[in-house]
Design a protein around this motif. Structure first.
Motif, PDB file in Angstrom:
ATOM      1  N   HIS A  12      47.295  54.697  39.651  1.00  0.00           N
ATOM      2  CA  HIS A  12      47.548  54.877  38.352  1.00  0.00           C
ATOM      3  C   HIS A  12      46.744  55.909  37.572  1.00  0.00           C
ATOM      4  N   GLY A  13      45.225  56.512  38.250  1.00  0.00           N
ATOM      5  CA  GLY A  13      44.842  56.889  36.835  1.00  0.00           C
ATOM      6  C   GLY A  13      44.022  56.243  36.263  1.00  0.00           C
ATOM      7  N   GLU A  14      43.608  54.607  36.757  1.00  0.00           N
ATOM      8  CA  GLU A  14      42.398  53.925  36.373  1.00  0.00           C
ATOM      9  C   GLU A  14      41.548  54.760  36.929  1.00  0.00           C
ATOM     10  N   ARG A  15      40.014  54.070  36.522  1.00  0.00           N
ATOM     11  CA  ARG A  15      39.311  53.849  37.665  1.00  0.00           C
ATOM     12  C   ARG A  15      39.614  52.375  38.572  1.00  0.00           C
ATOM     13  N   GLU A  16      39.148  52.146  39.694  1.00  0.00           N
ATOM     14  CA  GLU A  16      39.150  51.312  40.766  1.00  0.00           C
ATOM     15  C   GLU A  16      38.031  50.557  41.543  1.00  0.00           C
ATOM     16  N   ASP A  34      44.993  42.113  43.795  1.00  0.00           N
ATOM     17  CA  ASP A  34      45.571  42.418  42.372  1.00  0.00           C
ATOM     18  C   ASP A  34      45.164  43.163  41.384  1.00  0.00           C
ATOM     19  N   ARG A  35      45.665  43.583  40.427  1.00  0.00           N
ATOM     20  CA  ARG A  35      45.157  44.287  39.219  1.00  0.00           C
ATOM     21  C   ARG A  35      46.212  43.957  38.310  1.00  0.00           C
ATOM     22  N   TRP A  36      45.406  44.450  36.871  1.00  0.00           N
ATOM     23  CA  TRP A  36      46.422  43.596  36.001  1.00  0.00           C
ATOM     24  C   TRP A  36      45.507  44.751  35.155  1.00  0.00           C
ATOM     25  N   LEU A  37      46.659  45.706  34.280  1.00  0.00           N
ATOM     26  CA  LEU A  37      46.107  46.768  33.305  1.00  0.00           C
ATOM     27  C   LEU A  37      46.882  47.152  32.158  1.00  0.00           C
ATOM     28  N   ALA A  38      46.055  47.436  31.354  1.00  0.00           N
ATOM     29  CA  ALA A  38      46.330  46.923  29.733  1.00  0.00           C
ATOM     30  C   ALA A  38      45.404  48.486  29.089  1.00  0.00           C
ATOM     31  N   ALA A  39      45.937  47.842  28.021  1.00  0.00           N
ATOM     32  CA  ALA A  39      45.554  49.265  26.647  1.00  0.00           C
ATOM     33  C   ALA A  39      43.825  49.765  27.241  1.00  0.00           C
ATOM     34  N   ASP A  40      43.148  48.309  26.886  1.00  0.00           N
ATOM     35  CA  ASP A  40      41.377  48.379  26.695  1.00  0.00           C
ATOM     36  C   ASP A  40      41.012  47.701  27.645  1.00  0.00           C
ATOM     37  N   HIS A  41      41.971  47.237  28.711  1.00  0.00           N
ATOM     38  CA  HIS A  41      41.113  46.504  29.771  1.00  0.00           C
ATOM     39  C   HIS A  41      41.580  46.826  31.665  1.00  0.00           C
ATOM     40  N   SER A  42      40.806  46.204  31.767  1.00  0.00           N
ATOM     41  CA  SER A  42      41.509  45.764  33.559  1.00  0.00           C
ATOM     42  C   SER A  42      40.908  45.244  34.459  1.00  0.00           C
ATOM     43  N   TYR A  43      41.933  44.688  35.255  1.00  0.00           N
ATOM     44  CA  TYR A  43      41.041  43.555  36.051  1.00  0.00           C
ATOM     45  C   TYR A  43      41.666  44.119  37.319  1.00  0.00           C
ATOM     46  N   PHE A  44      40.788  43.356  38.218  1.00  0.00           N
ATOM     47  CA  PHE A  44      40.953  43.861  39.494  1.00  0.00           C
ATOM     48  C   PHE A  44      40.456  42.835  40.168  1.00  0.00           C
ATOM     49  N   LYS A  45      41.636  41.702  40.962  1.00  0.00           N
ATOM     50  CA  LYS A  45      41.540  40.498  41.552  1.00  0.00           C
ATOM     51  C   LYS A  45      40.599  41.165  43.178  1.00  0.00           C
ATOM     52  N   ILE A  46      39.861  41.072  43.921  1.00  0.00           N
ATOM     53  CA  ILE A  46      39.443  41.802  45.592  1.00  0.00           C
ATOM     54  C   ILE A  46      38.647  40.885  46.500  1.00  0.00           C
ATOM     55  N   THR A  47      38.338  41.263  47.499  1.00  0.00           N
ATOM     56  CA  THR A  47      37.222  40.953  49.037  1.00  0.00           C
ATOM     57  C   THR A  47      37.027  41.725  48.843  1.00  0.00           C
ATOM     58  N   GLY A  48      35.262  40.924  49.432  1.00  0.00           N
ATOM     59  CA  GLY A  48      34.679  41.754  48.927  1.00  0.00           C
ATOM     60  C   GLY A  48      33.914  41.836  50.696  1.00  0.00           C
ATOM     61  N   SER A  49      32.851  43.203  50.798  1.00  0.00           N
ATOM     62  CA  SER A  49      32.749  42.716  52.230  1.00  0.00           C
ATOM     63  C   SER A  49      32.292  41.341  53.240  1.00  0.00           C
ATOM     64  N   ASP A  50      31.751  40.715  51.469  1.00  0.00           N
ATOM     65  CA  ASP A  50      31.064  39.112  52.278  1.00  0.00           C
ATOM     66  C   ASP A  50      32.069  38.078  52.398  1.00  0.00           C
ATOM     67  N   GLN A  51      33.285  38.497  52.219  1.00  0.00           N
ATOM     68  CA  GLN A  51      34.396  37.798  52.694  1.00  0.00           C
ATOM     69  C   GLN A  51      34.838  37.082  51.391  1.00  0.00           C
ATOM     70  N   ALA A  52      34.354  37.396  50.463  1.00  0.00           N
ATOM     71  CA  ALA A  52      34.534  36.409  49.482  1.00  0.00           C
ATOM     72  C   ALA A  52      35.451  37.032  48.235  1.00  0.00           C
ATOM     73  N   THR A  53      36.395  36.387  47.062  1.00  0.00           N
ATOM     74  CA  THR A  53      37.048  37.160  46.555  1.00  0.00           C
ATOM     75  C   THR A  53      36.521  36.613  45.450  1.00  0.00           C
ATOM     76  N   TYR A  54      36.807  37.966  43.812  1.00  0.00           N
ATOM     77  CA  TYR A  54      35.967  38.005  42.817  1.00  0.00           C
ATOM     78  C   TYR A  54      37.596  38.360  42.120  1.00  0.00           C
ATOM     79  N   ILE A  55      37.243  38.514  40.791  1.00  0.00           N
ATOM     80  CA  ILE A  55      37.783  39.046  39.963  1.00  0.00           C
ATOM     81  C   ILE A  55      36.755  40.098  39.136  1.00  0.00           C
ATOM     82  N   LEU A  56      36.938  41.709  38.647  1.00  0.00           N
ATOM     83  CA  LEU A  56      36.071  41.949  38.071  1.00  0.00           C
ATOM     84  C   LEU A  56      36.486  42.105  36.676  1.00  0.00           C
ATOM     85  N   ARG A  57      36.282  42.351  35.656  1.00  0.00           N
ATOM     86  CA  ARG A  57      36.880  42.791  34.784  1.00  0.00           C
ATOM     87  C   ARG A  57      35.894  43.853  33.727  1.00  0.00           C
TER      88      ARG A  57
END
Length: 74
Positions: A12-16, A34-57
């Motif tokens: 969607h043109g956002e930085r991922e 998953d991802r949540w995109l808004a005009a002033d912020h974005s959230y990314f729910k990811i699986t890392g190479s350590d198999q943990a789950t993170y949400i980065l904003r």
């Protein structure tokens, strides 16, 4: 803890996130769950190479990343 995030342009043109560094540890993004995109912020729910789950904003106004969730692998 210092969070450095490596990114690429998303569908969607956002930085991922593709990898991030927590202190001295580099973690690659294996999957964007998953991802949540808004005009002033974005959230990314990811699986890392350590198999943990993170949400980065990403805050557009300050161009800063932070971690809002860490869930260890089960």
């Amino acid at each position: 803890m210092n969070l450095q995030v490596e990114t690429r342009q998303g569908m969607h043109g956002e930085r991922e996130p593709i990898a991030f560094t927590l202190g001295e540890r580099r973690i690659e993004v294996i999957q964007v769950i998953d991802r949540w995109l808004a005009a002033d912020h974005s959230y990314f729910k990811i699986t890392g190479s350590d198999q943990a789950t993170y949400i980065l904003r990403y805050l557009l106004a300050t161009r800063e990343w932070d971690m809002t969730l860490f869930q260890a692998p089960t």
